[in-house]
Design a protein around this motif. Structure first.
Motif, short mmCIF file in Angstrom:
data_model
loop_
_atom_site.label_atom_id
_atom_site.label_comp_id
_atom_site.label_asym_id
_atom_site.label_seq_id
_atom_site.Cartn_x
_atom_site.Cartn_y
_atom_site.Cartn_z
N ARG A 198 0.84 -1.20 0.00
CA ARG A 198 0.00 0.00 0.00
C ARG A 198 0.88 1.25 0.00
O ARG A 198 1.94 1.29 0.60
CB ARG A 198 -0.88 -0.01 1.24
CG ARG A 198 -1.80 1.20 1.39
CD ARG A 198 -2.60 1.08 2.67
NE ARG A 198 -3.49 2.20 2.86
CZ ARG A 198 -3.13 3.36 3.42
NH1 ARG A 198 -1.88 3.52 3.85
NH2 ARG A 198 -4.01 4.33 3.58
N GLY A 199 0.43 2.27 -0.69
CA GLY A 199 1.19 3.51 -0.76
C GLY A 199 1.28 4.21 0.59
O GLY A 199 0.42 4.03 1.46
N GLY B 203 -7.08 7.78 -0.58
CA GLY B 203 -6.47 7.53 -1.88
C GLY B 203 -5.68 8.69 -2.45
O GLY B 203 -5.25 8.64 -3.60
N LYS B 204 -5.45 9.76 -1.65
CA LYS B 204 -4.73 10.93 -2.15
C LYS B 204 -3.28 10.97 -1.66
O LYS B 204 -2.61 12.00 -1.80
CB LYS B 204 -5.45 12.21 -1.72
CG LYS B 204 -6.86 12.35 -2.29
CD LYS B 204 -6.87 12.38 -3.80
CE LYS B 204 -8.26 12.61 -4.35
NZ LYS B 204 -8.26 12.65 -5.83
N SER C 170 0.60 8.64 -1.47
CA SER C 170 1.53 8.12 -2.48
C SER C 170 0.93 6.89 -3.16
O SER C 170 0.17 6.14 -2.54
CB SER C 170 2.86 7.76 -1.82
OG SER C 170 3.45 8.90 -1.21
N PRO C 171 1.27 6.67 -4.44
CA PRO C 171 0.74 5.49 -5.14
C PRO C 171 1.26 4.20 -4.53
O PRO C 171 2.35 4.16 -3.96
CB PRO C 171 1.25 5.67 -6.58
CG PRO C 171 2.39 6.61 -6.48
CD PRO C 171 2.12 7.50 -5.31
N GLY C 172 0.46 3.13 -4.65
CA GLY C 172 0.87 1.84 -4.13
C GLY C 172 1.91 1.18 -5.02
O GLY C 172 2.18 1.61 -6.15
N GLU D 252 -3.31 -0.45 -3.47
CA GLU D 252 -4.03 0.81 -3.34
C GLU D 252 -3.10 1.92 -2.86
O GLU D 252 -2.12 1.68 -2.17
CB GLU D 252 -5.21 0.67 -2.37
CG GLU D 252 -4.82 0.43 -0.92
CD GLU D 252 -4.61 -1.03 -0.63
OE1 GLU D 252 -4.48 -1.35 0.57
OE2 GLU D 252 -4.55 -1.85 -1.58
N PRO D 253 -3.39 3.17 -3.23
CA PRO D 253 -2.57 4.30 -2.77
C PRO D 253 -2.82 4.59 -1.30
O PRO D 253 -3.81 4.14 -0.71
CB PRO D 253 -3.04 5.46 -3.64
CG PRO D 253 -4.45 5.11 -4.00
CD PRO D 253 -4.49 3.62 -4.11
#
Length: 309
Positions: free
Chosen positions: A133-134, A182-183, A185-187, A192-193
C-alpha cells in the motif's frame, strides 16, 4: 533522525495530548514544503512530524506504542516466545533439557503477520510480485476564519508542483485533521494508494472570535444610540443584518442573535453574541459639553454606587 515519535516532536513520554498537537503544528508550519521548496531536510522533518503525530494523537495507538506492541510506523512487533515449546517439554523427549528455539512467537503469529503483509495473496510474496500500500501523506493548511465557519474549498500545492483540492466542511475546529482517501503516495505492485491527512489551522478574524459554536464580537455604539436606542447594521458570518440597540444601553451589555453562530453538521447552530461598547466622539464640541454640564447639574449619578446621588 530518530524514528521515535516523541523524539521527532521534541517531547517527553509524559506529554499531554495538547502538547503533542502544539509541537506537531509548530514543526508542520515551520517545515512545510511550500515554505522551503527544494529543501529535502525540511520536507523530511515535515513528513516525520506528520507520521509521529498520526501515531501519538490516537490514545489507543499511543498506548500500544508505549507498551512496545507496535513500532514507530504502527506495525505490530512479533512477540518472542518459543516456537517448539510444547514438543520440547514433552515427557520422554531426550532433548527436553536441550537448547530451545526462540524468536517466532505463537505458532500462528508468524503466519498471521505474513498473511497480513500480503504474503498469502496472489501478487504477494511468492506470487507475481510484492504488493505494498502507498505511504500516507501529511499536509498543513491554514483556513480563513469565514471558510472554517461556513465551509468551502481550498487547494494545496504539493511538493511536485501538482495541487490537491480540499473540501472544508462547515464548522471545522482548530487542529482538526481531514482524511482524503487515496490521495497519498501510489501503491507498489498495483496495491491501493495511501491517504492524505490535512491538519487545519484557522487564521484569526479582525471582528469575530469563536467560543464553542458561538460567534462573539464587540459592537461600538454612539452615545446617542446608547441613550435613545437605534437600529444598526451588524456583520455576521453569513452577512450583515439589522439589530436593535435598546434605549439606555451600556457598555458590556450583550445582545444575542439566535442561530447565527457555527452550524456544524450534526449539531444545532450556535448563536452570535454582540457585546456593546459605547464609543465617545473623537472631539467633545461645545454643544455636547454645555448639554452635559446642565444634565449633570440636575441629574448627576454615581454608577460605581449603582444609584442616584
Amino acid at each position: 533522525m530518530s524514528e521515535d515519535p516523541y523524539d521527532v516532536l521534541g517531547l517527553g513520554r509524559t506529554a499531554s495530548a495538547e502538547e503533542i498537537k502544539k509541537a506537531y503544528r509548530k514543526i508542520a508550519k515551520d517545515s512545510h514544503p511550500d515554505l522551503h521548496p527544494g529543501d529535502a531536510a525540511a520536507e523530511a522533518r515535515f513528513k516525520a512530524a506528520g507520521a509521529a503525530y498520526d501515531l501519538l494523537k490516537d490514545p489507543e495507538t499511543r498506548k500500544r506504542f508505549d507498551a512496545g506492541e507496535i513500532d514507530a510506523s504502527g506495525q505490530e512487533k512479533p512477540r518472542e516466545r518459543p516456537f517448539y515449546r510444547d514438543y520440547a517439554e514433552q515427557p520422554g523427549n531426550p532433548y527436553r533439557q536441550g537448547p530451545r528455539y526462540e524468536g517466532f512467537g505463537d505458532d500462528n503469529d508468524f503466519f498471521s503477520e505474513f498473511l497480513r503483509r500480503g504474503g498469502g495473496r496472489t501478487g504477494g510474496f511468492g506470487g507475481q510480485g510484492m504488493r505494498a500500500r502507498g505511504a500516507d501523506a501529511h499536509y498543513a493548511l491554514e483556513v480563513p476564519f469565514l471558510e472554517a465557519a461556513n465551509g468551502g474549498s481550498m487547494r494545496i500545492t504539493l511538493p511536485g508542483g501538482n495541487d490537491l483540492e480540499v473540501k472544508i466542511p462547515k464548522g471545522i475546529s482548530e487542529g482538526q485533521v481531514l482524511r482524503l482517501r487515496g490521495k497519498g503516495s501510489p501503491g507498489f505492485g498495483g496495491a491501493e494508494p495511501g491517504d492524505a491527512y490535512v491538519t487545519l489551522s484557522i487564521t484569526p478574524h479582525p471582528l469575530f472570535r469563536r467560543e464553542g459554536d458561538d460567534i462573539v464580537m464587540t459592537l461600538p455604539v454612539a452615545l446617542d444610540e446608547a441613550v435613545l436606542g437605534a437600529k444598526v447594521e451588524v456583520q455576521t458570518i453569513a452577512g450583515p443584518v439589522k439589530v436593535s440597540v435598546p434605549a439606555g444601553a451600556t457598555s458590556g451589555q450583550v445582545l444575542r442573535l439566535r442561530g447565527r453562530g457555527i452550524a456544524a453538521a450534526g449539531r444545532p447552530a450556535g448563536d452570535q453574541r454582540i457585546e456593546l461598547r459605547i464609543a465617545m466622539p473623537k472631539q467633545i464640541d461645545e454643544d455636547l459639553k454645555r448639554f452635559m454640564e446642565e444634565w449633570r447639574r440636575d441629574h448627576a449619578y454615581d454608577p460605581r454606587k449603582g444609584g442616584q446621588s
